[in-house]
Design a protein around this motif. Structure first.
Motif, PDB file in Angstrom:
ATOM      1  N   LYS A 355      58.109  74.215  32.537  1.00  0.00           N
ATOM      2  CA  LYS A 355      58.150  73.398  33.760  1.00  0.00           C
ATOM      3  C   LYS A 355      57.767  71.952  33.505  1.00  0.00           C
ATOM      4  N   ASP A 356      56.785  71.714  32.658  1.00  0.00           N
ATOM      5  CA  ASP A 356      56.303  70.351  32.418  1.00  0.00           C
ATOM      6  C   ASP A 356      56.657  69.832  31.029  1.00  0.00           C
ATOM      7  N   SER A 357      57.569  70.513  30.337  1.00  0.00           N
ATOM      8  CA  SER A 357      57.910  70.116  28.974  1.00  0.00           C
ATOM      9  C   SER A 357      58.771  68.855  28.966  1.00  0.00           C
ATOM     10  N   LYS A 358      58.465  67.944  28.041  1.00  0.00           N
ATOM     11  CA  LYS A 358      59.274  66.741  27.877  1.00  0.00           C
ATOM     12  C   LYS A 358      60.321  66.911  26.784  1.00  0.00           C
ATOM     13  N   ASP A 359      60.096  67.867  25.880  1.00  0.00           N
ATOM     14  CA  ASP A 359      60.991  68.052  24.741  1.00  0.00           C
ATOM     15  C   ASP A 359      62.028  69.143  24.959  1.00  0.00           C
ATOM     16  N   ILE A 360      61.766  70.058  25.909  1.00  0.00           N
ATOM     17  CA  ILE A 360      62.665  71.186  26.160  1.00  0.00           C
ATOM     18  C   ILE A 360      63.283  71.039  27.549  1.00  0.00           C
ATOM     19  N   ILE A 361      64.597  71.083  27.604  1.00  0.00           N
ATOM     20  CA  ILE A 361      65.307  71.035  28.889  1.00  0.00           C
ATOM     21  C   ILE A 361      66.115  72.319  29.022  1.00  0.00           C
ATOM     22  N   LEU A 362      65.962  73.019  30.124  1.00  0.00           N
ATOM     23  CA  LEU A 362      66.717  74.242  30.372  1.00  0.00           C
ATOM     24  C   LEU A 362      67.874  73.937  31.310  1.00  0.00           C
ATOM     25  N   PHE A 363      69.076  73.991  30.773  1.00  0.00           N
ATOM     26  CA  PHE A 363      70.274  73.762  31.585  1.00  0.00           C
ATOM     27  C   PHE A 363      70.854  75.111  31.990  1.00  0.00           C
ATOM     28  N   HIS A 364      70.921  75.343  33.294  1.00  0.00           N
ATOM     29  CA  HIS A 364      71.419  76.617  33.812  1.00  0.00           C
ATOM     30  C   HIS A 364      72.939  76.614  33.860  1.00  0.00           C
TER      31      HIS A 364
END
Length: 419
Positions: A355-364
């Motif tokens: 939720k607060d990660s700057k390095d990991i983005i979850l694209f649905h």
């Protein structure tokens, strides 16, 4: 301004994620969207191919800009319908989208304007294709002419495999009307690279390079899919090659489309093979790649709305487009059985970890949100994108994140970004 993004996959989530960073936007709609997109935009229950419904909605809600992201509505003339009503739209019109919706048109365009590509033959009769398969060189590539969700390309090693592919496409019609004609291509070898470009029909600006992994399983085995992962930048796309590609492929293609009375305004995708004889075009797409958008857009520093506006107005040469000097890797989490048959409706666990990660983005991509929970709702479910200084670091971060997510029958490749 109010913006409407048409589509409901990982590419659309990536576009919206980037648009959210613009101070110019006050409201984002997405039609139809998905579970993850519903967290960052208002999803409206209109299918991407319902172009009248899309245009009606944009008109009624006073949408200032509609971005048509997927191939099908572009090929159907969604941009034409929006513009006919005096609405502002981003993407090529139907006439220009033919560069993707007809592989025959694309090959003939390249032949006419001396744009390097593989040798080919076109068939609209299955029996003639069967006869040709007896004497042609193997391996070879057989393509359904039209749009087939990224699965209409079959590499064949033998005459029997070729006949099976021809029968499947032309006789059994597994891709429906997309298989009325086929292209049989010479198999060319080398290193693959994807170059997405912004173009207003005159100026063409390449984005950072990327590389897609199409096959379902590790070591490039199994069936072709819509894409099982991607990374940026390409390790092999040097500045010298980039200049050669721009001179011999990118600029000539944009000029060719204008010369044909089909000026292309939007994102033009070049799937390239870096062969011993120089770079050659494998395919064109008339929009952002999926999943290439999920690694390229996170590296973009310039406001995406400014770029879209400049393209629509024919003023792309006035925009300075900047990129972060970093790397990104995206691993696709798919449903077990994809790209053939798979089950839906499984709960996805572990997303709260980022939720607060700057390095990991979850694209649905294929997700739905039910009672606050995300469930699987498609073949490709999530794109796990990691950012880092280089590909190896990004790769390690991406797979560490993958190991913290789970759903029943989850399938993914373990070699994304290795080569």
């Amino acid at each position: 301004m109010k913006v409407l993004v048409v589509g409901g996959g990982g590419r659309e989530h990536a576009i919206i994620w980037k648009l959210k960073q613009s101070s110019r936007i006050s409201k984002i709609y997405c039609a139809p969207g998905n579970g993850g997109i519903s967290d960052v935009a208002e999803c409206v229950p209109i299918q991407a191919t319902d172009i009248i419904g899309i245009a009606d909605f944009a008109q009624k809600e006073g949408v200032d800009l509609t971005i048509v992201a997927p191939d099908d509505p572009l090929a159907m003339g969604a941009v034409d319908e929006l513009e006919k009503r005096g609405l502002r739209a981003f993407g090529p019109n139907k006439s220009a989208a033919l560069i993707e919706s007809s592989k025959v048109f694309a090959k003939q365009l390249m032949e006419k304007y001396n744009i390097p590509t593989a040798d080919y033959r076109v068939f609209d009769d299955a029996q003639q294709a069967f006869e040709f398969s007896k004497d042609m060189s193997y391996p070879a590539v057989i393509k359904a002419e039209g749009l087939a969700l990224g699965k209409g390309v079959i590499i064949v090693e033998t005459e029997q495999q070729a006949k099976d592919a021809i029968k499947s496409i032309m006789v059994d019609k597994v891709f429906k009307e997309a298989g009325k004609r086929i292209v049989i291509e010479e198999y060319i070898q080398g290193l693959e690279v994807t170059i997405l470009t912004f173009t207003d029909g005159k100026t063409v600006v390449p984005m950072v390079s990327s590389q897609d992994h199409k096959r379902a399983y590790d070591n490039d085995e199994g069936l072709n899919t819509g894409g099982m992962g991607t990374f940026t930048p390409s390790r092999y796309y040097t500045q010298d090659i980039a200049e050669e590609v721009k001179k011999n492929i990118l600029i000539p293609t944009v000029k060719a489309m204008s010369a044909e009375g089909r000026p292309f305004k939007g994102v033009l995708y070049f799937g390239l093979m870096l062969t011993d004889d120089g770079p050659k075009v494998l395919e064109y797409n008339a929009r952002f790649g999926d999943p290439e958008a999920q690694v390229v857009l996170p590296r973009l520093k310039t406001d995406l709305v400014d770029i879209f506006d400049a393209i629509i107005d024919g003023k792309l040469d006035s925009v300075d487009i900047e990129w972060d000097d970093n790397a990104a890797v995206c691993v696709i989490l798919a449903s077990g059985g994809y790209p053939v048959s798979y089950e839906k409706g499984y709960t996805i666990k572990g997303l709260e970890n980022f939720k607060d990660s700057k390095d990991i983005i979850l694209f649905h991509a294929g997700t739905e949100k039910v009672d606050g929970n995300y469930i699987t709702n498609g073949g490709r479910v999530l794109g796990v994108t990691a950012m880092a200084q280089d590909i190896e670091q990004a790769r390690c971060k991406a797979y560490d994140a993958v190991n913290r997510i789970e759903f029943k029958d989850m399938h993914y490749r373990k070699d994304i970004g290795i080569k």
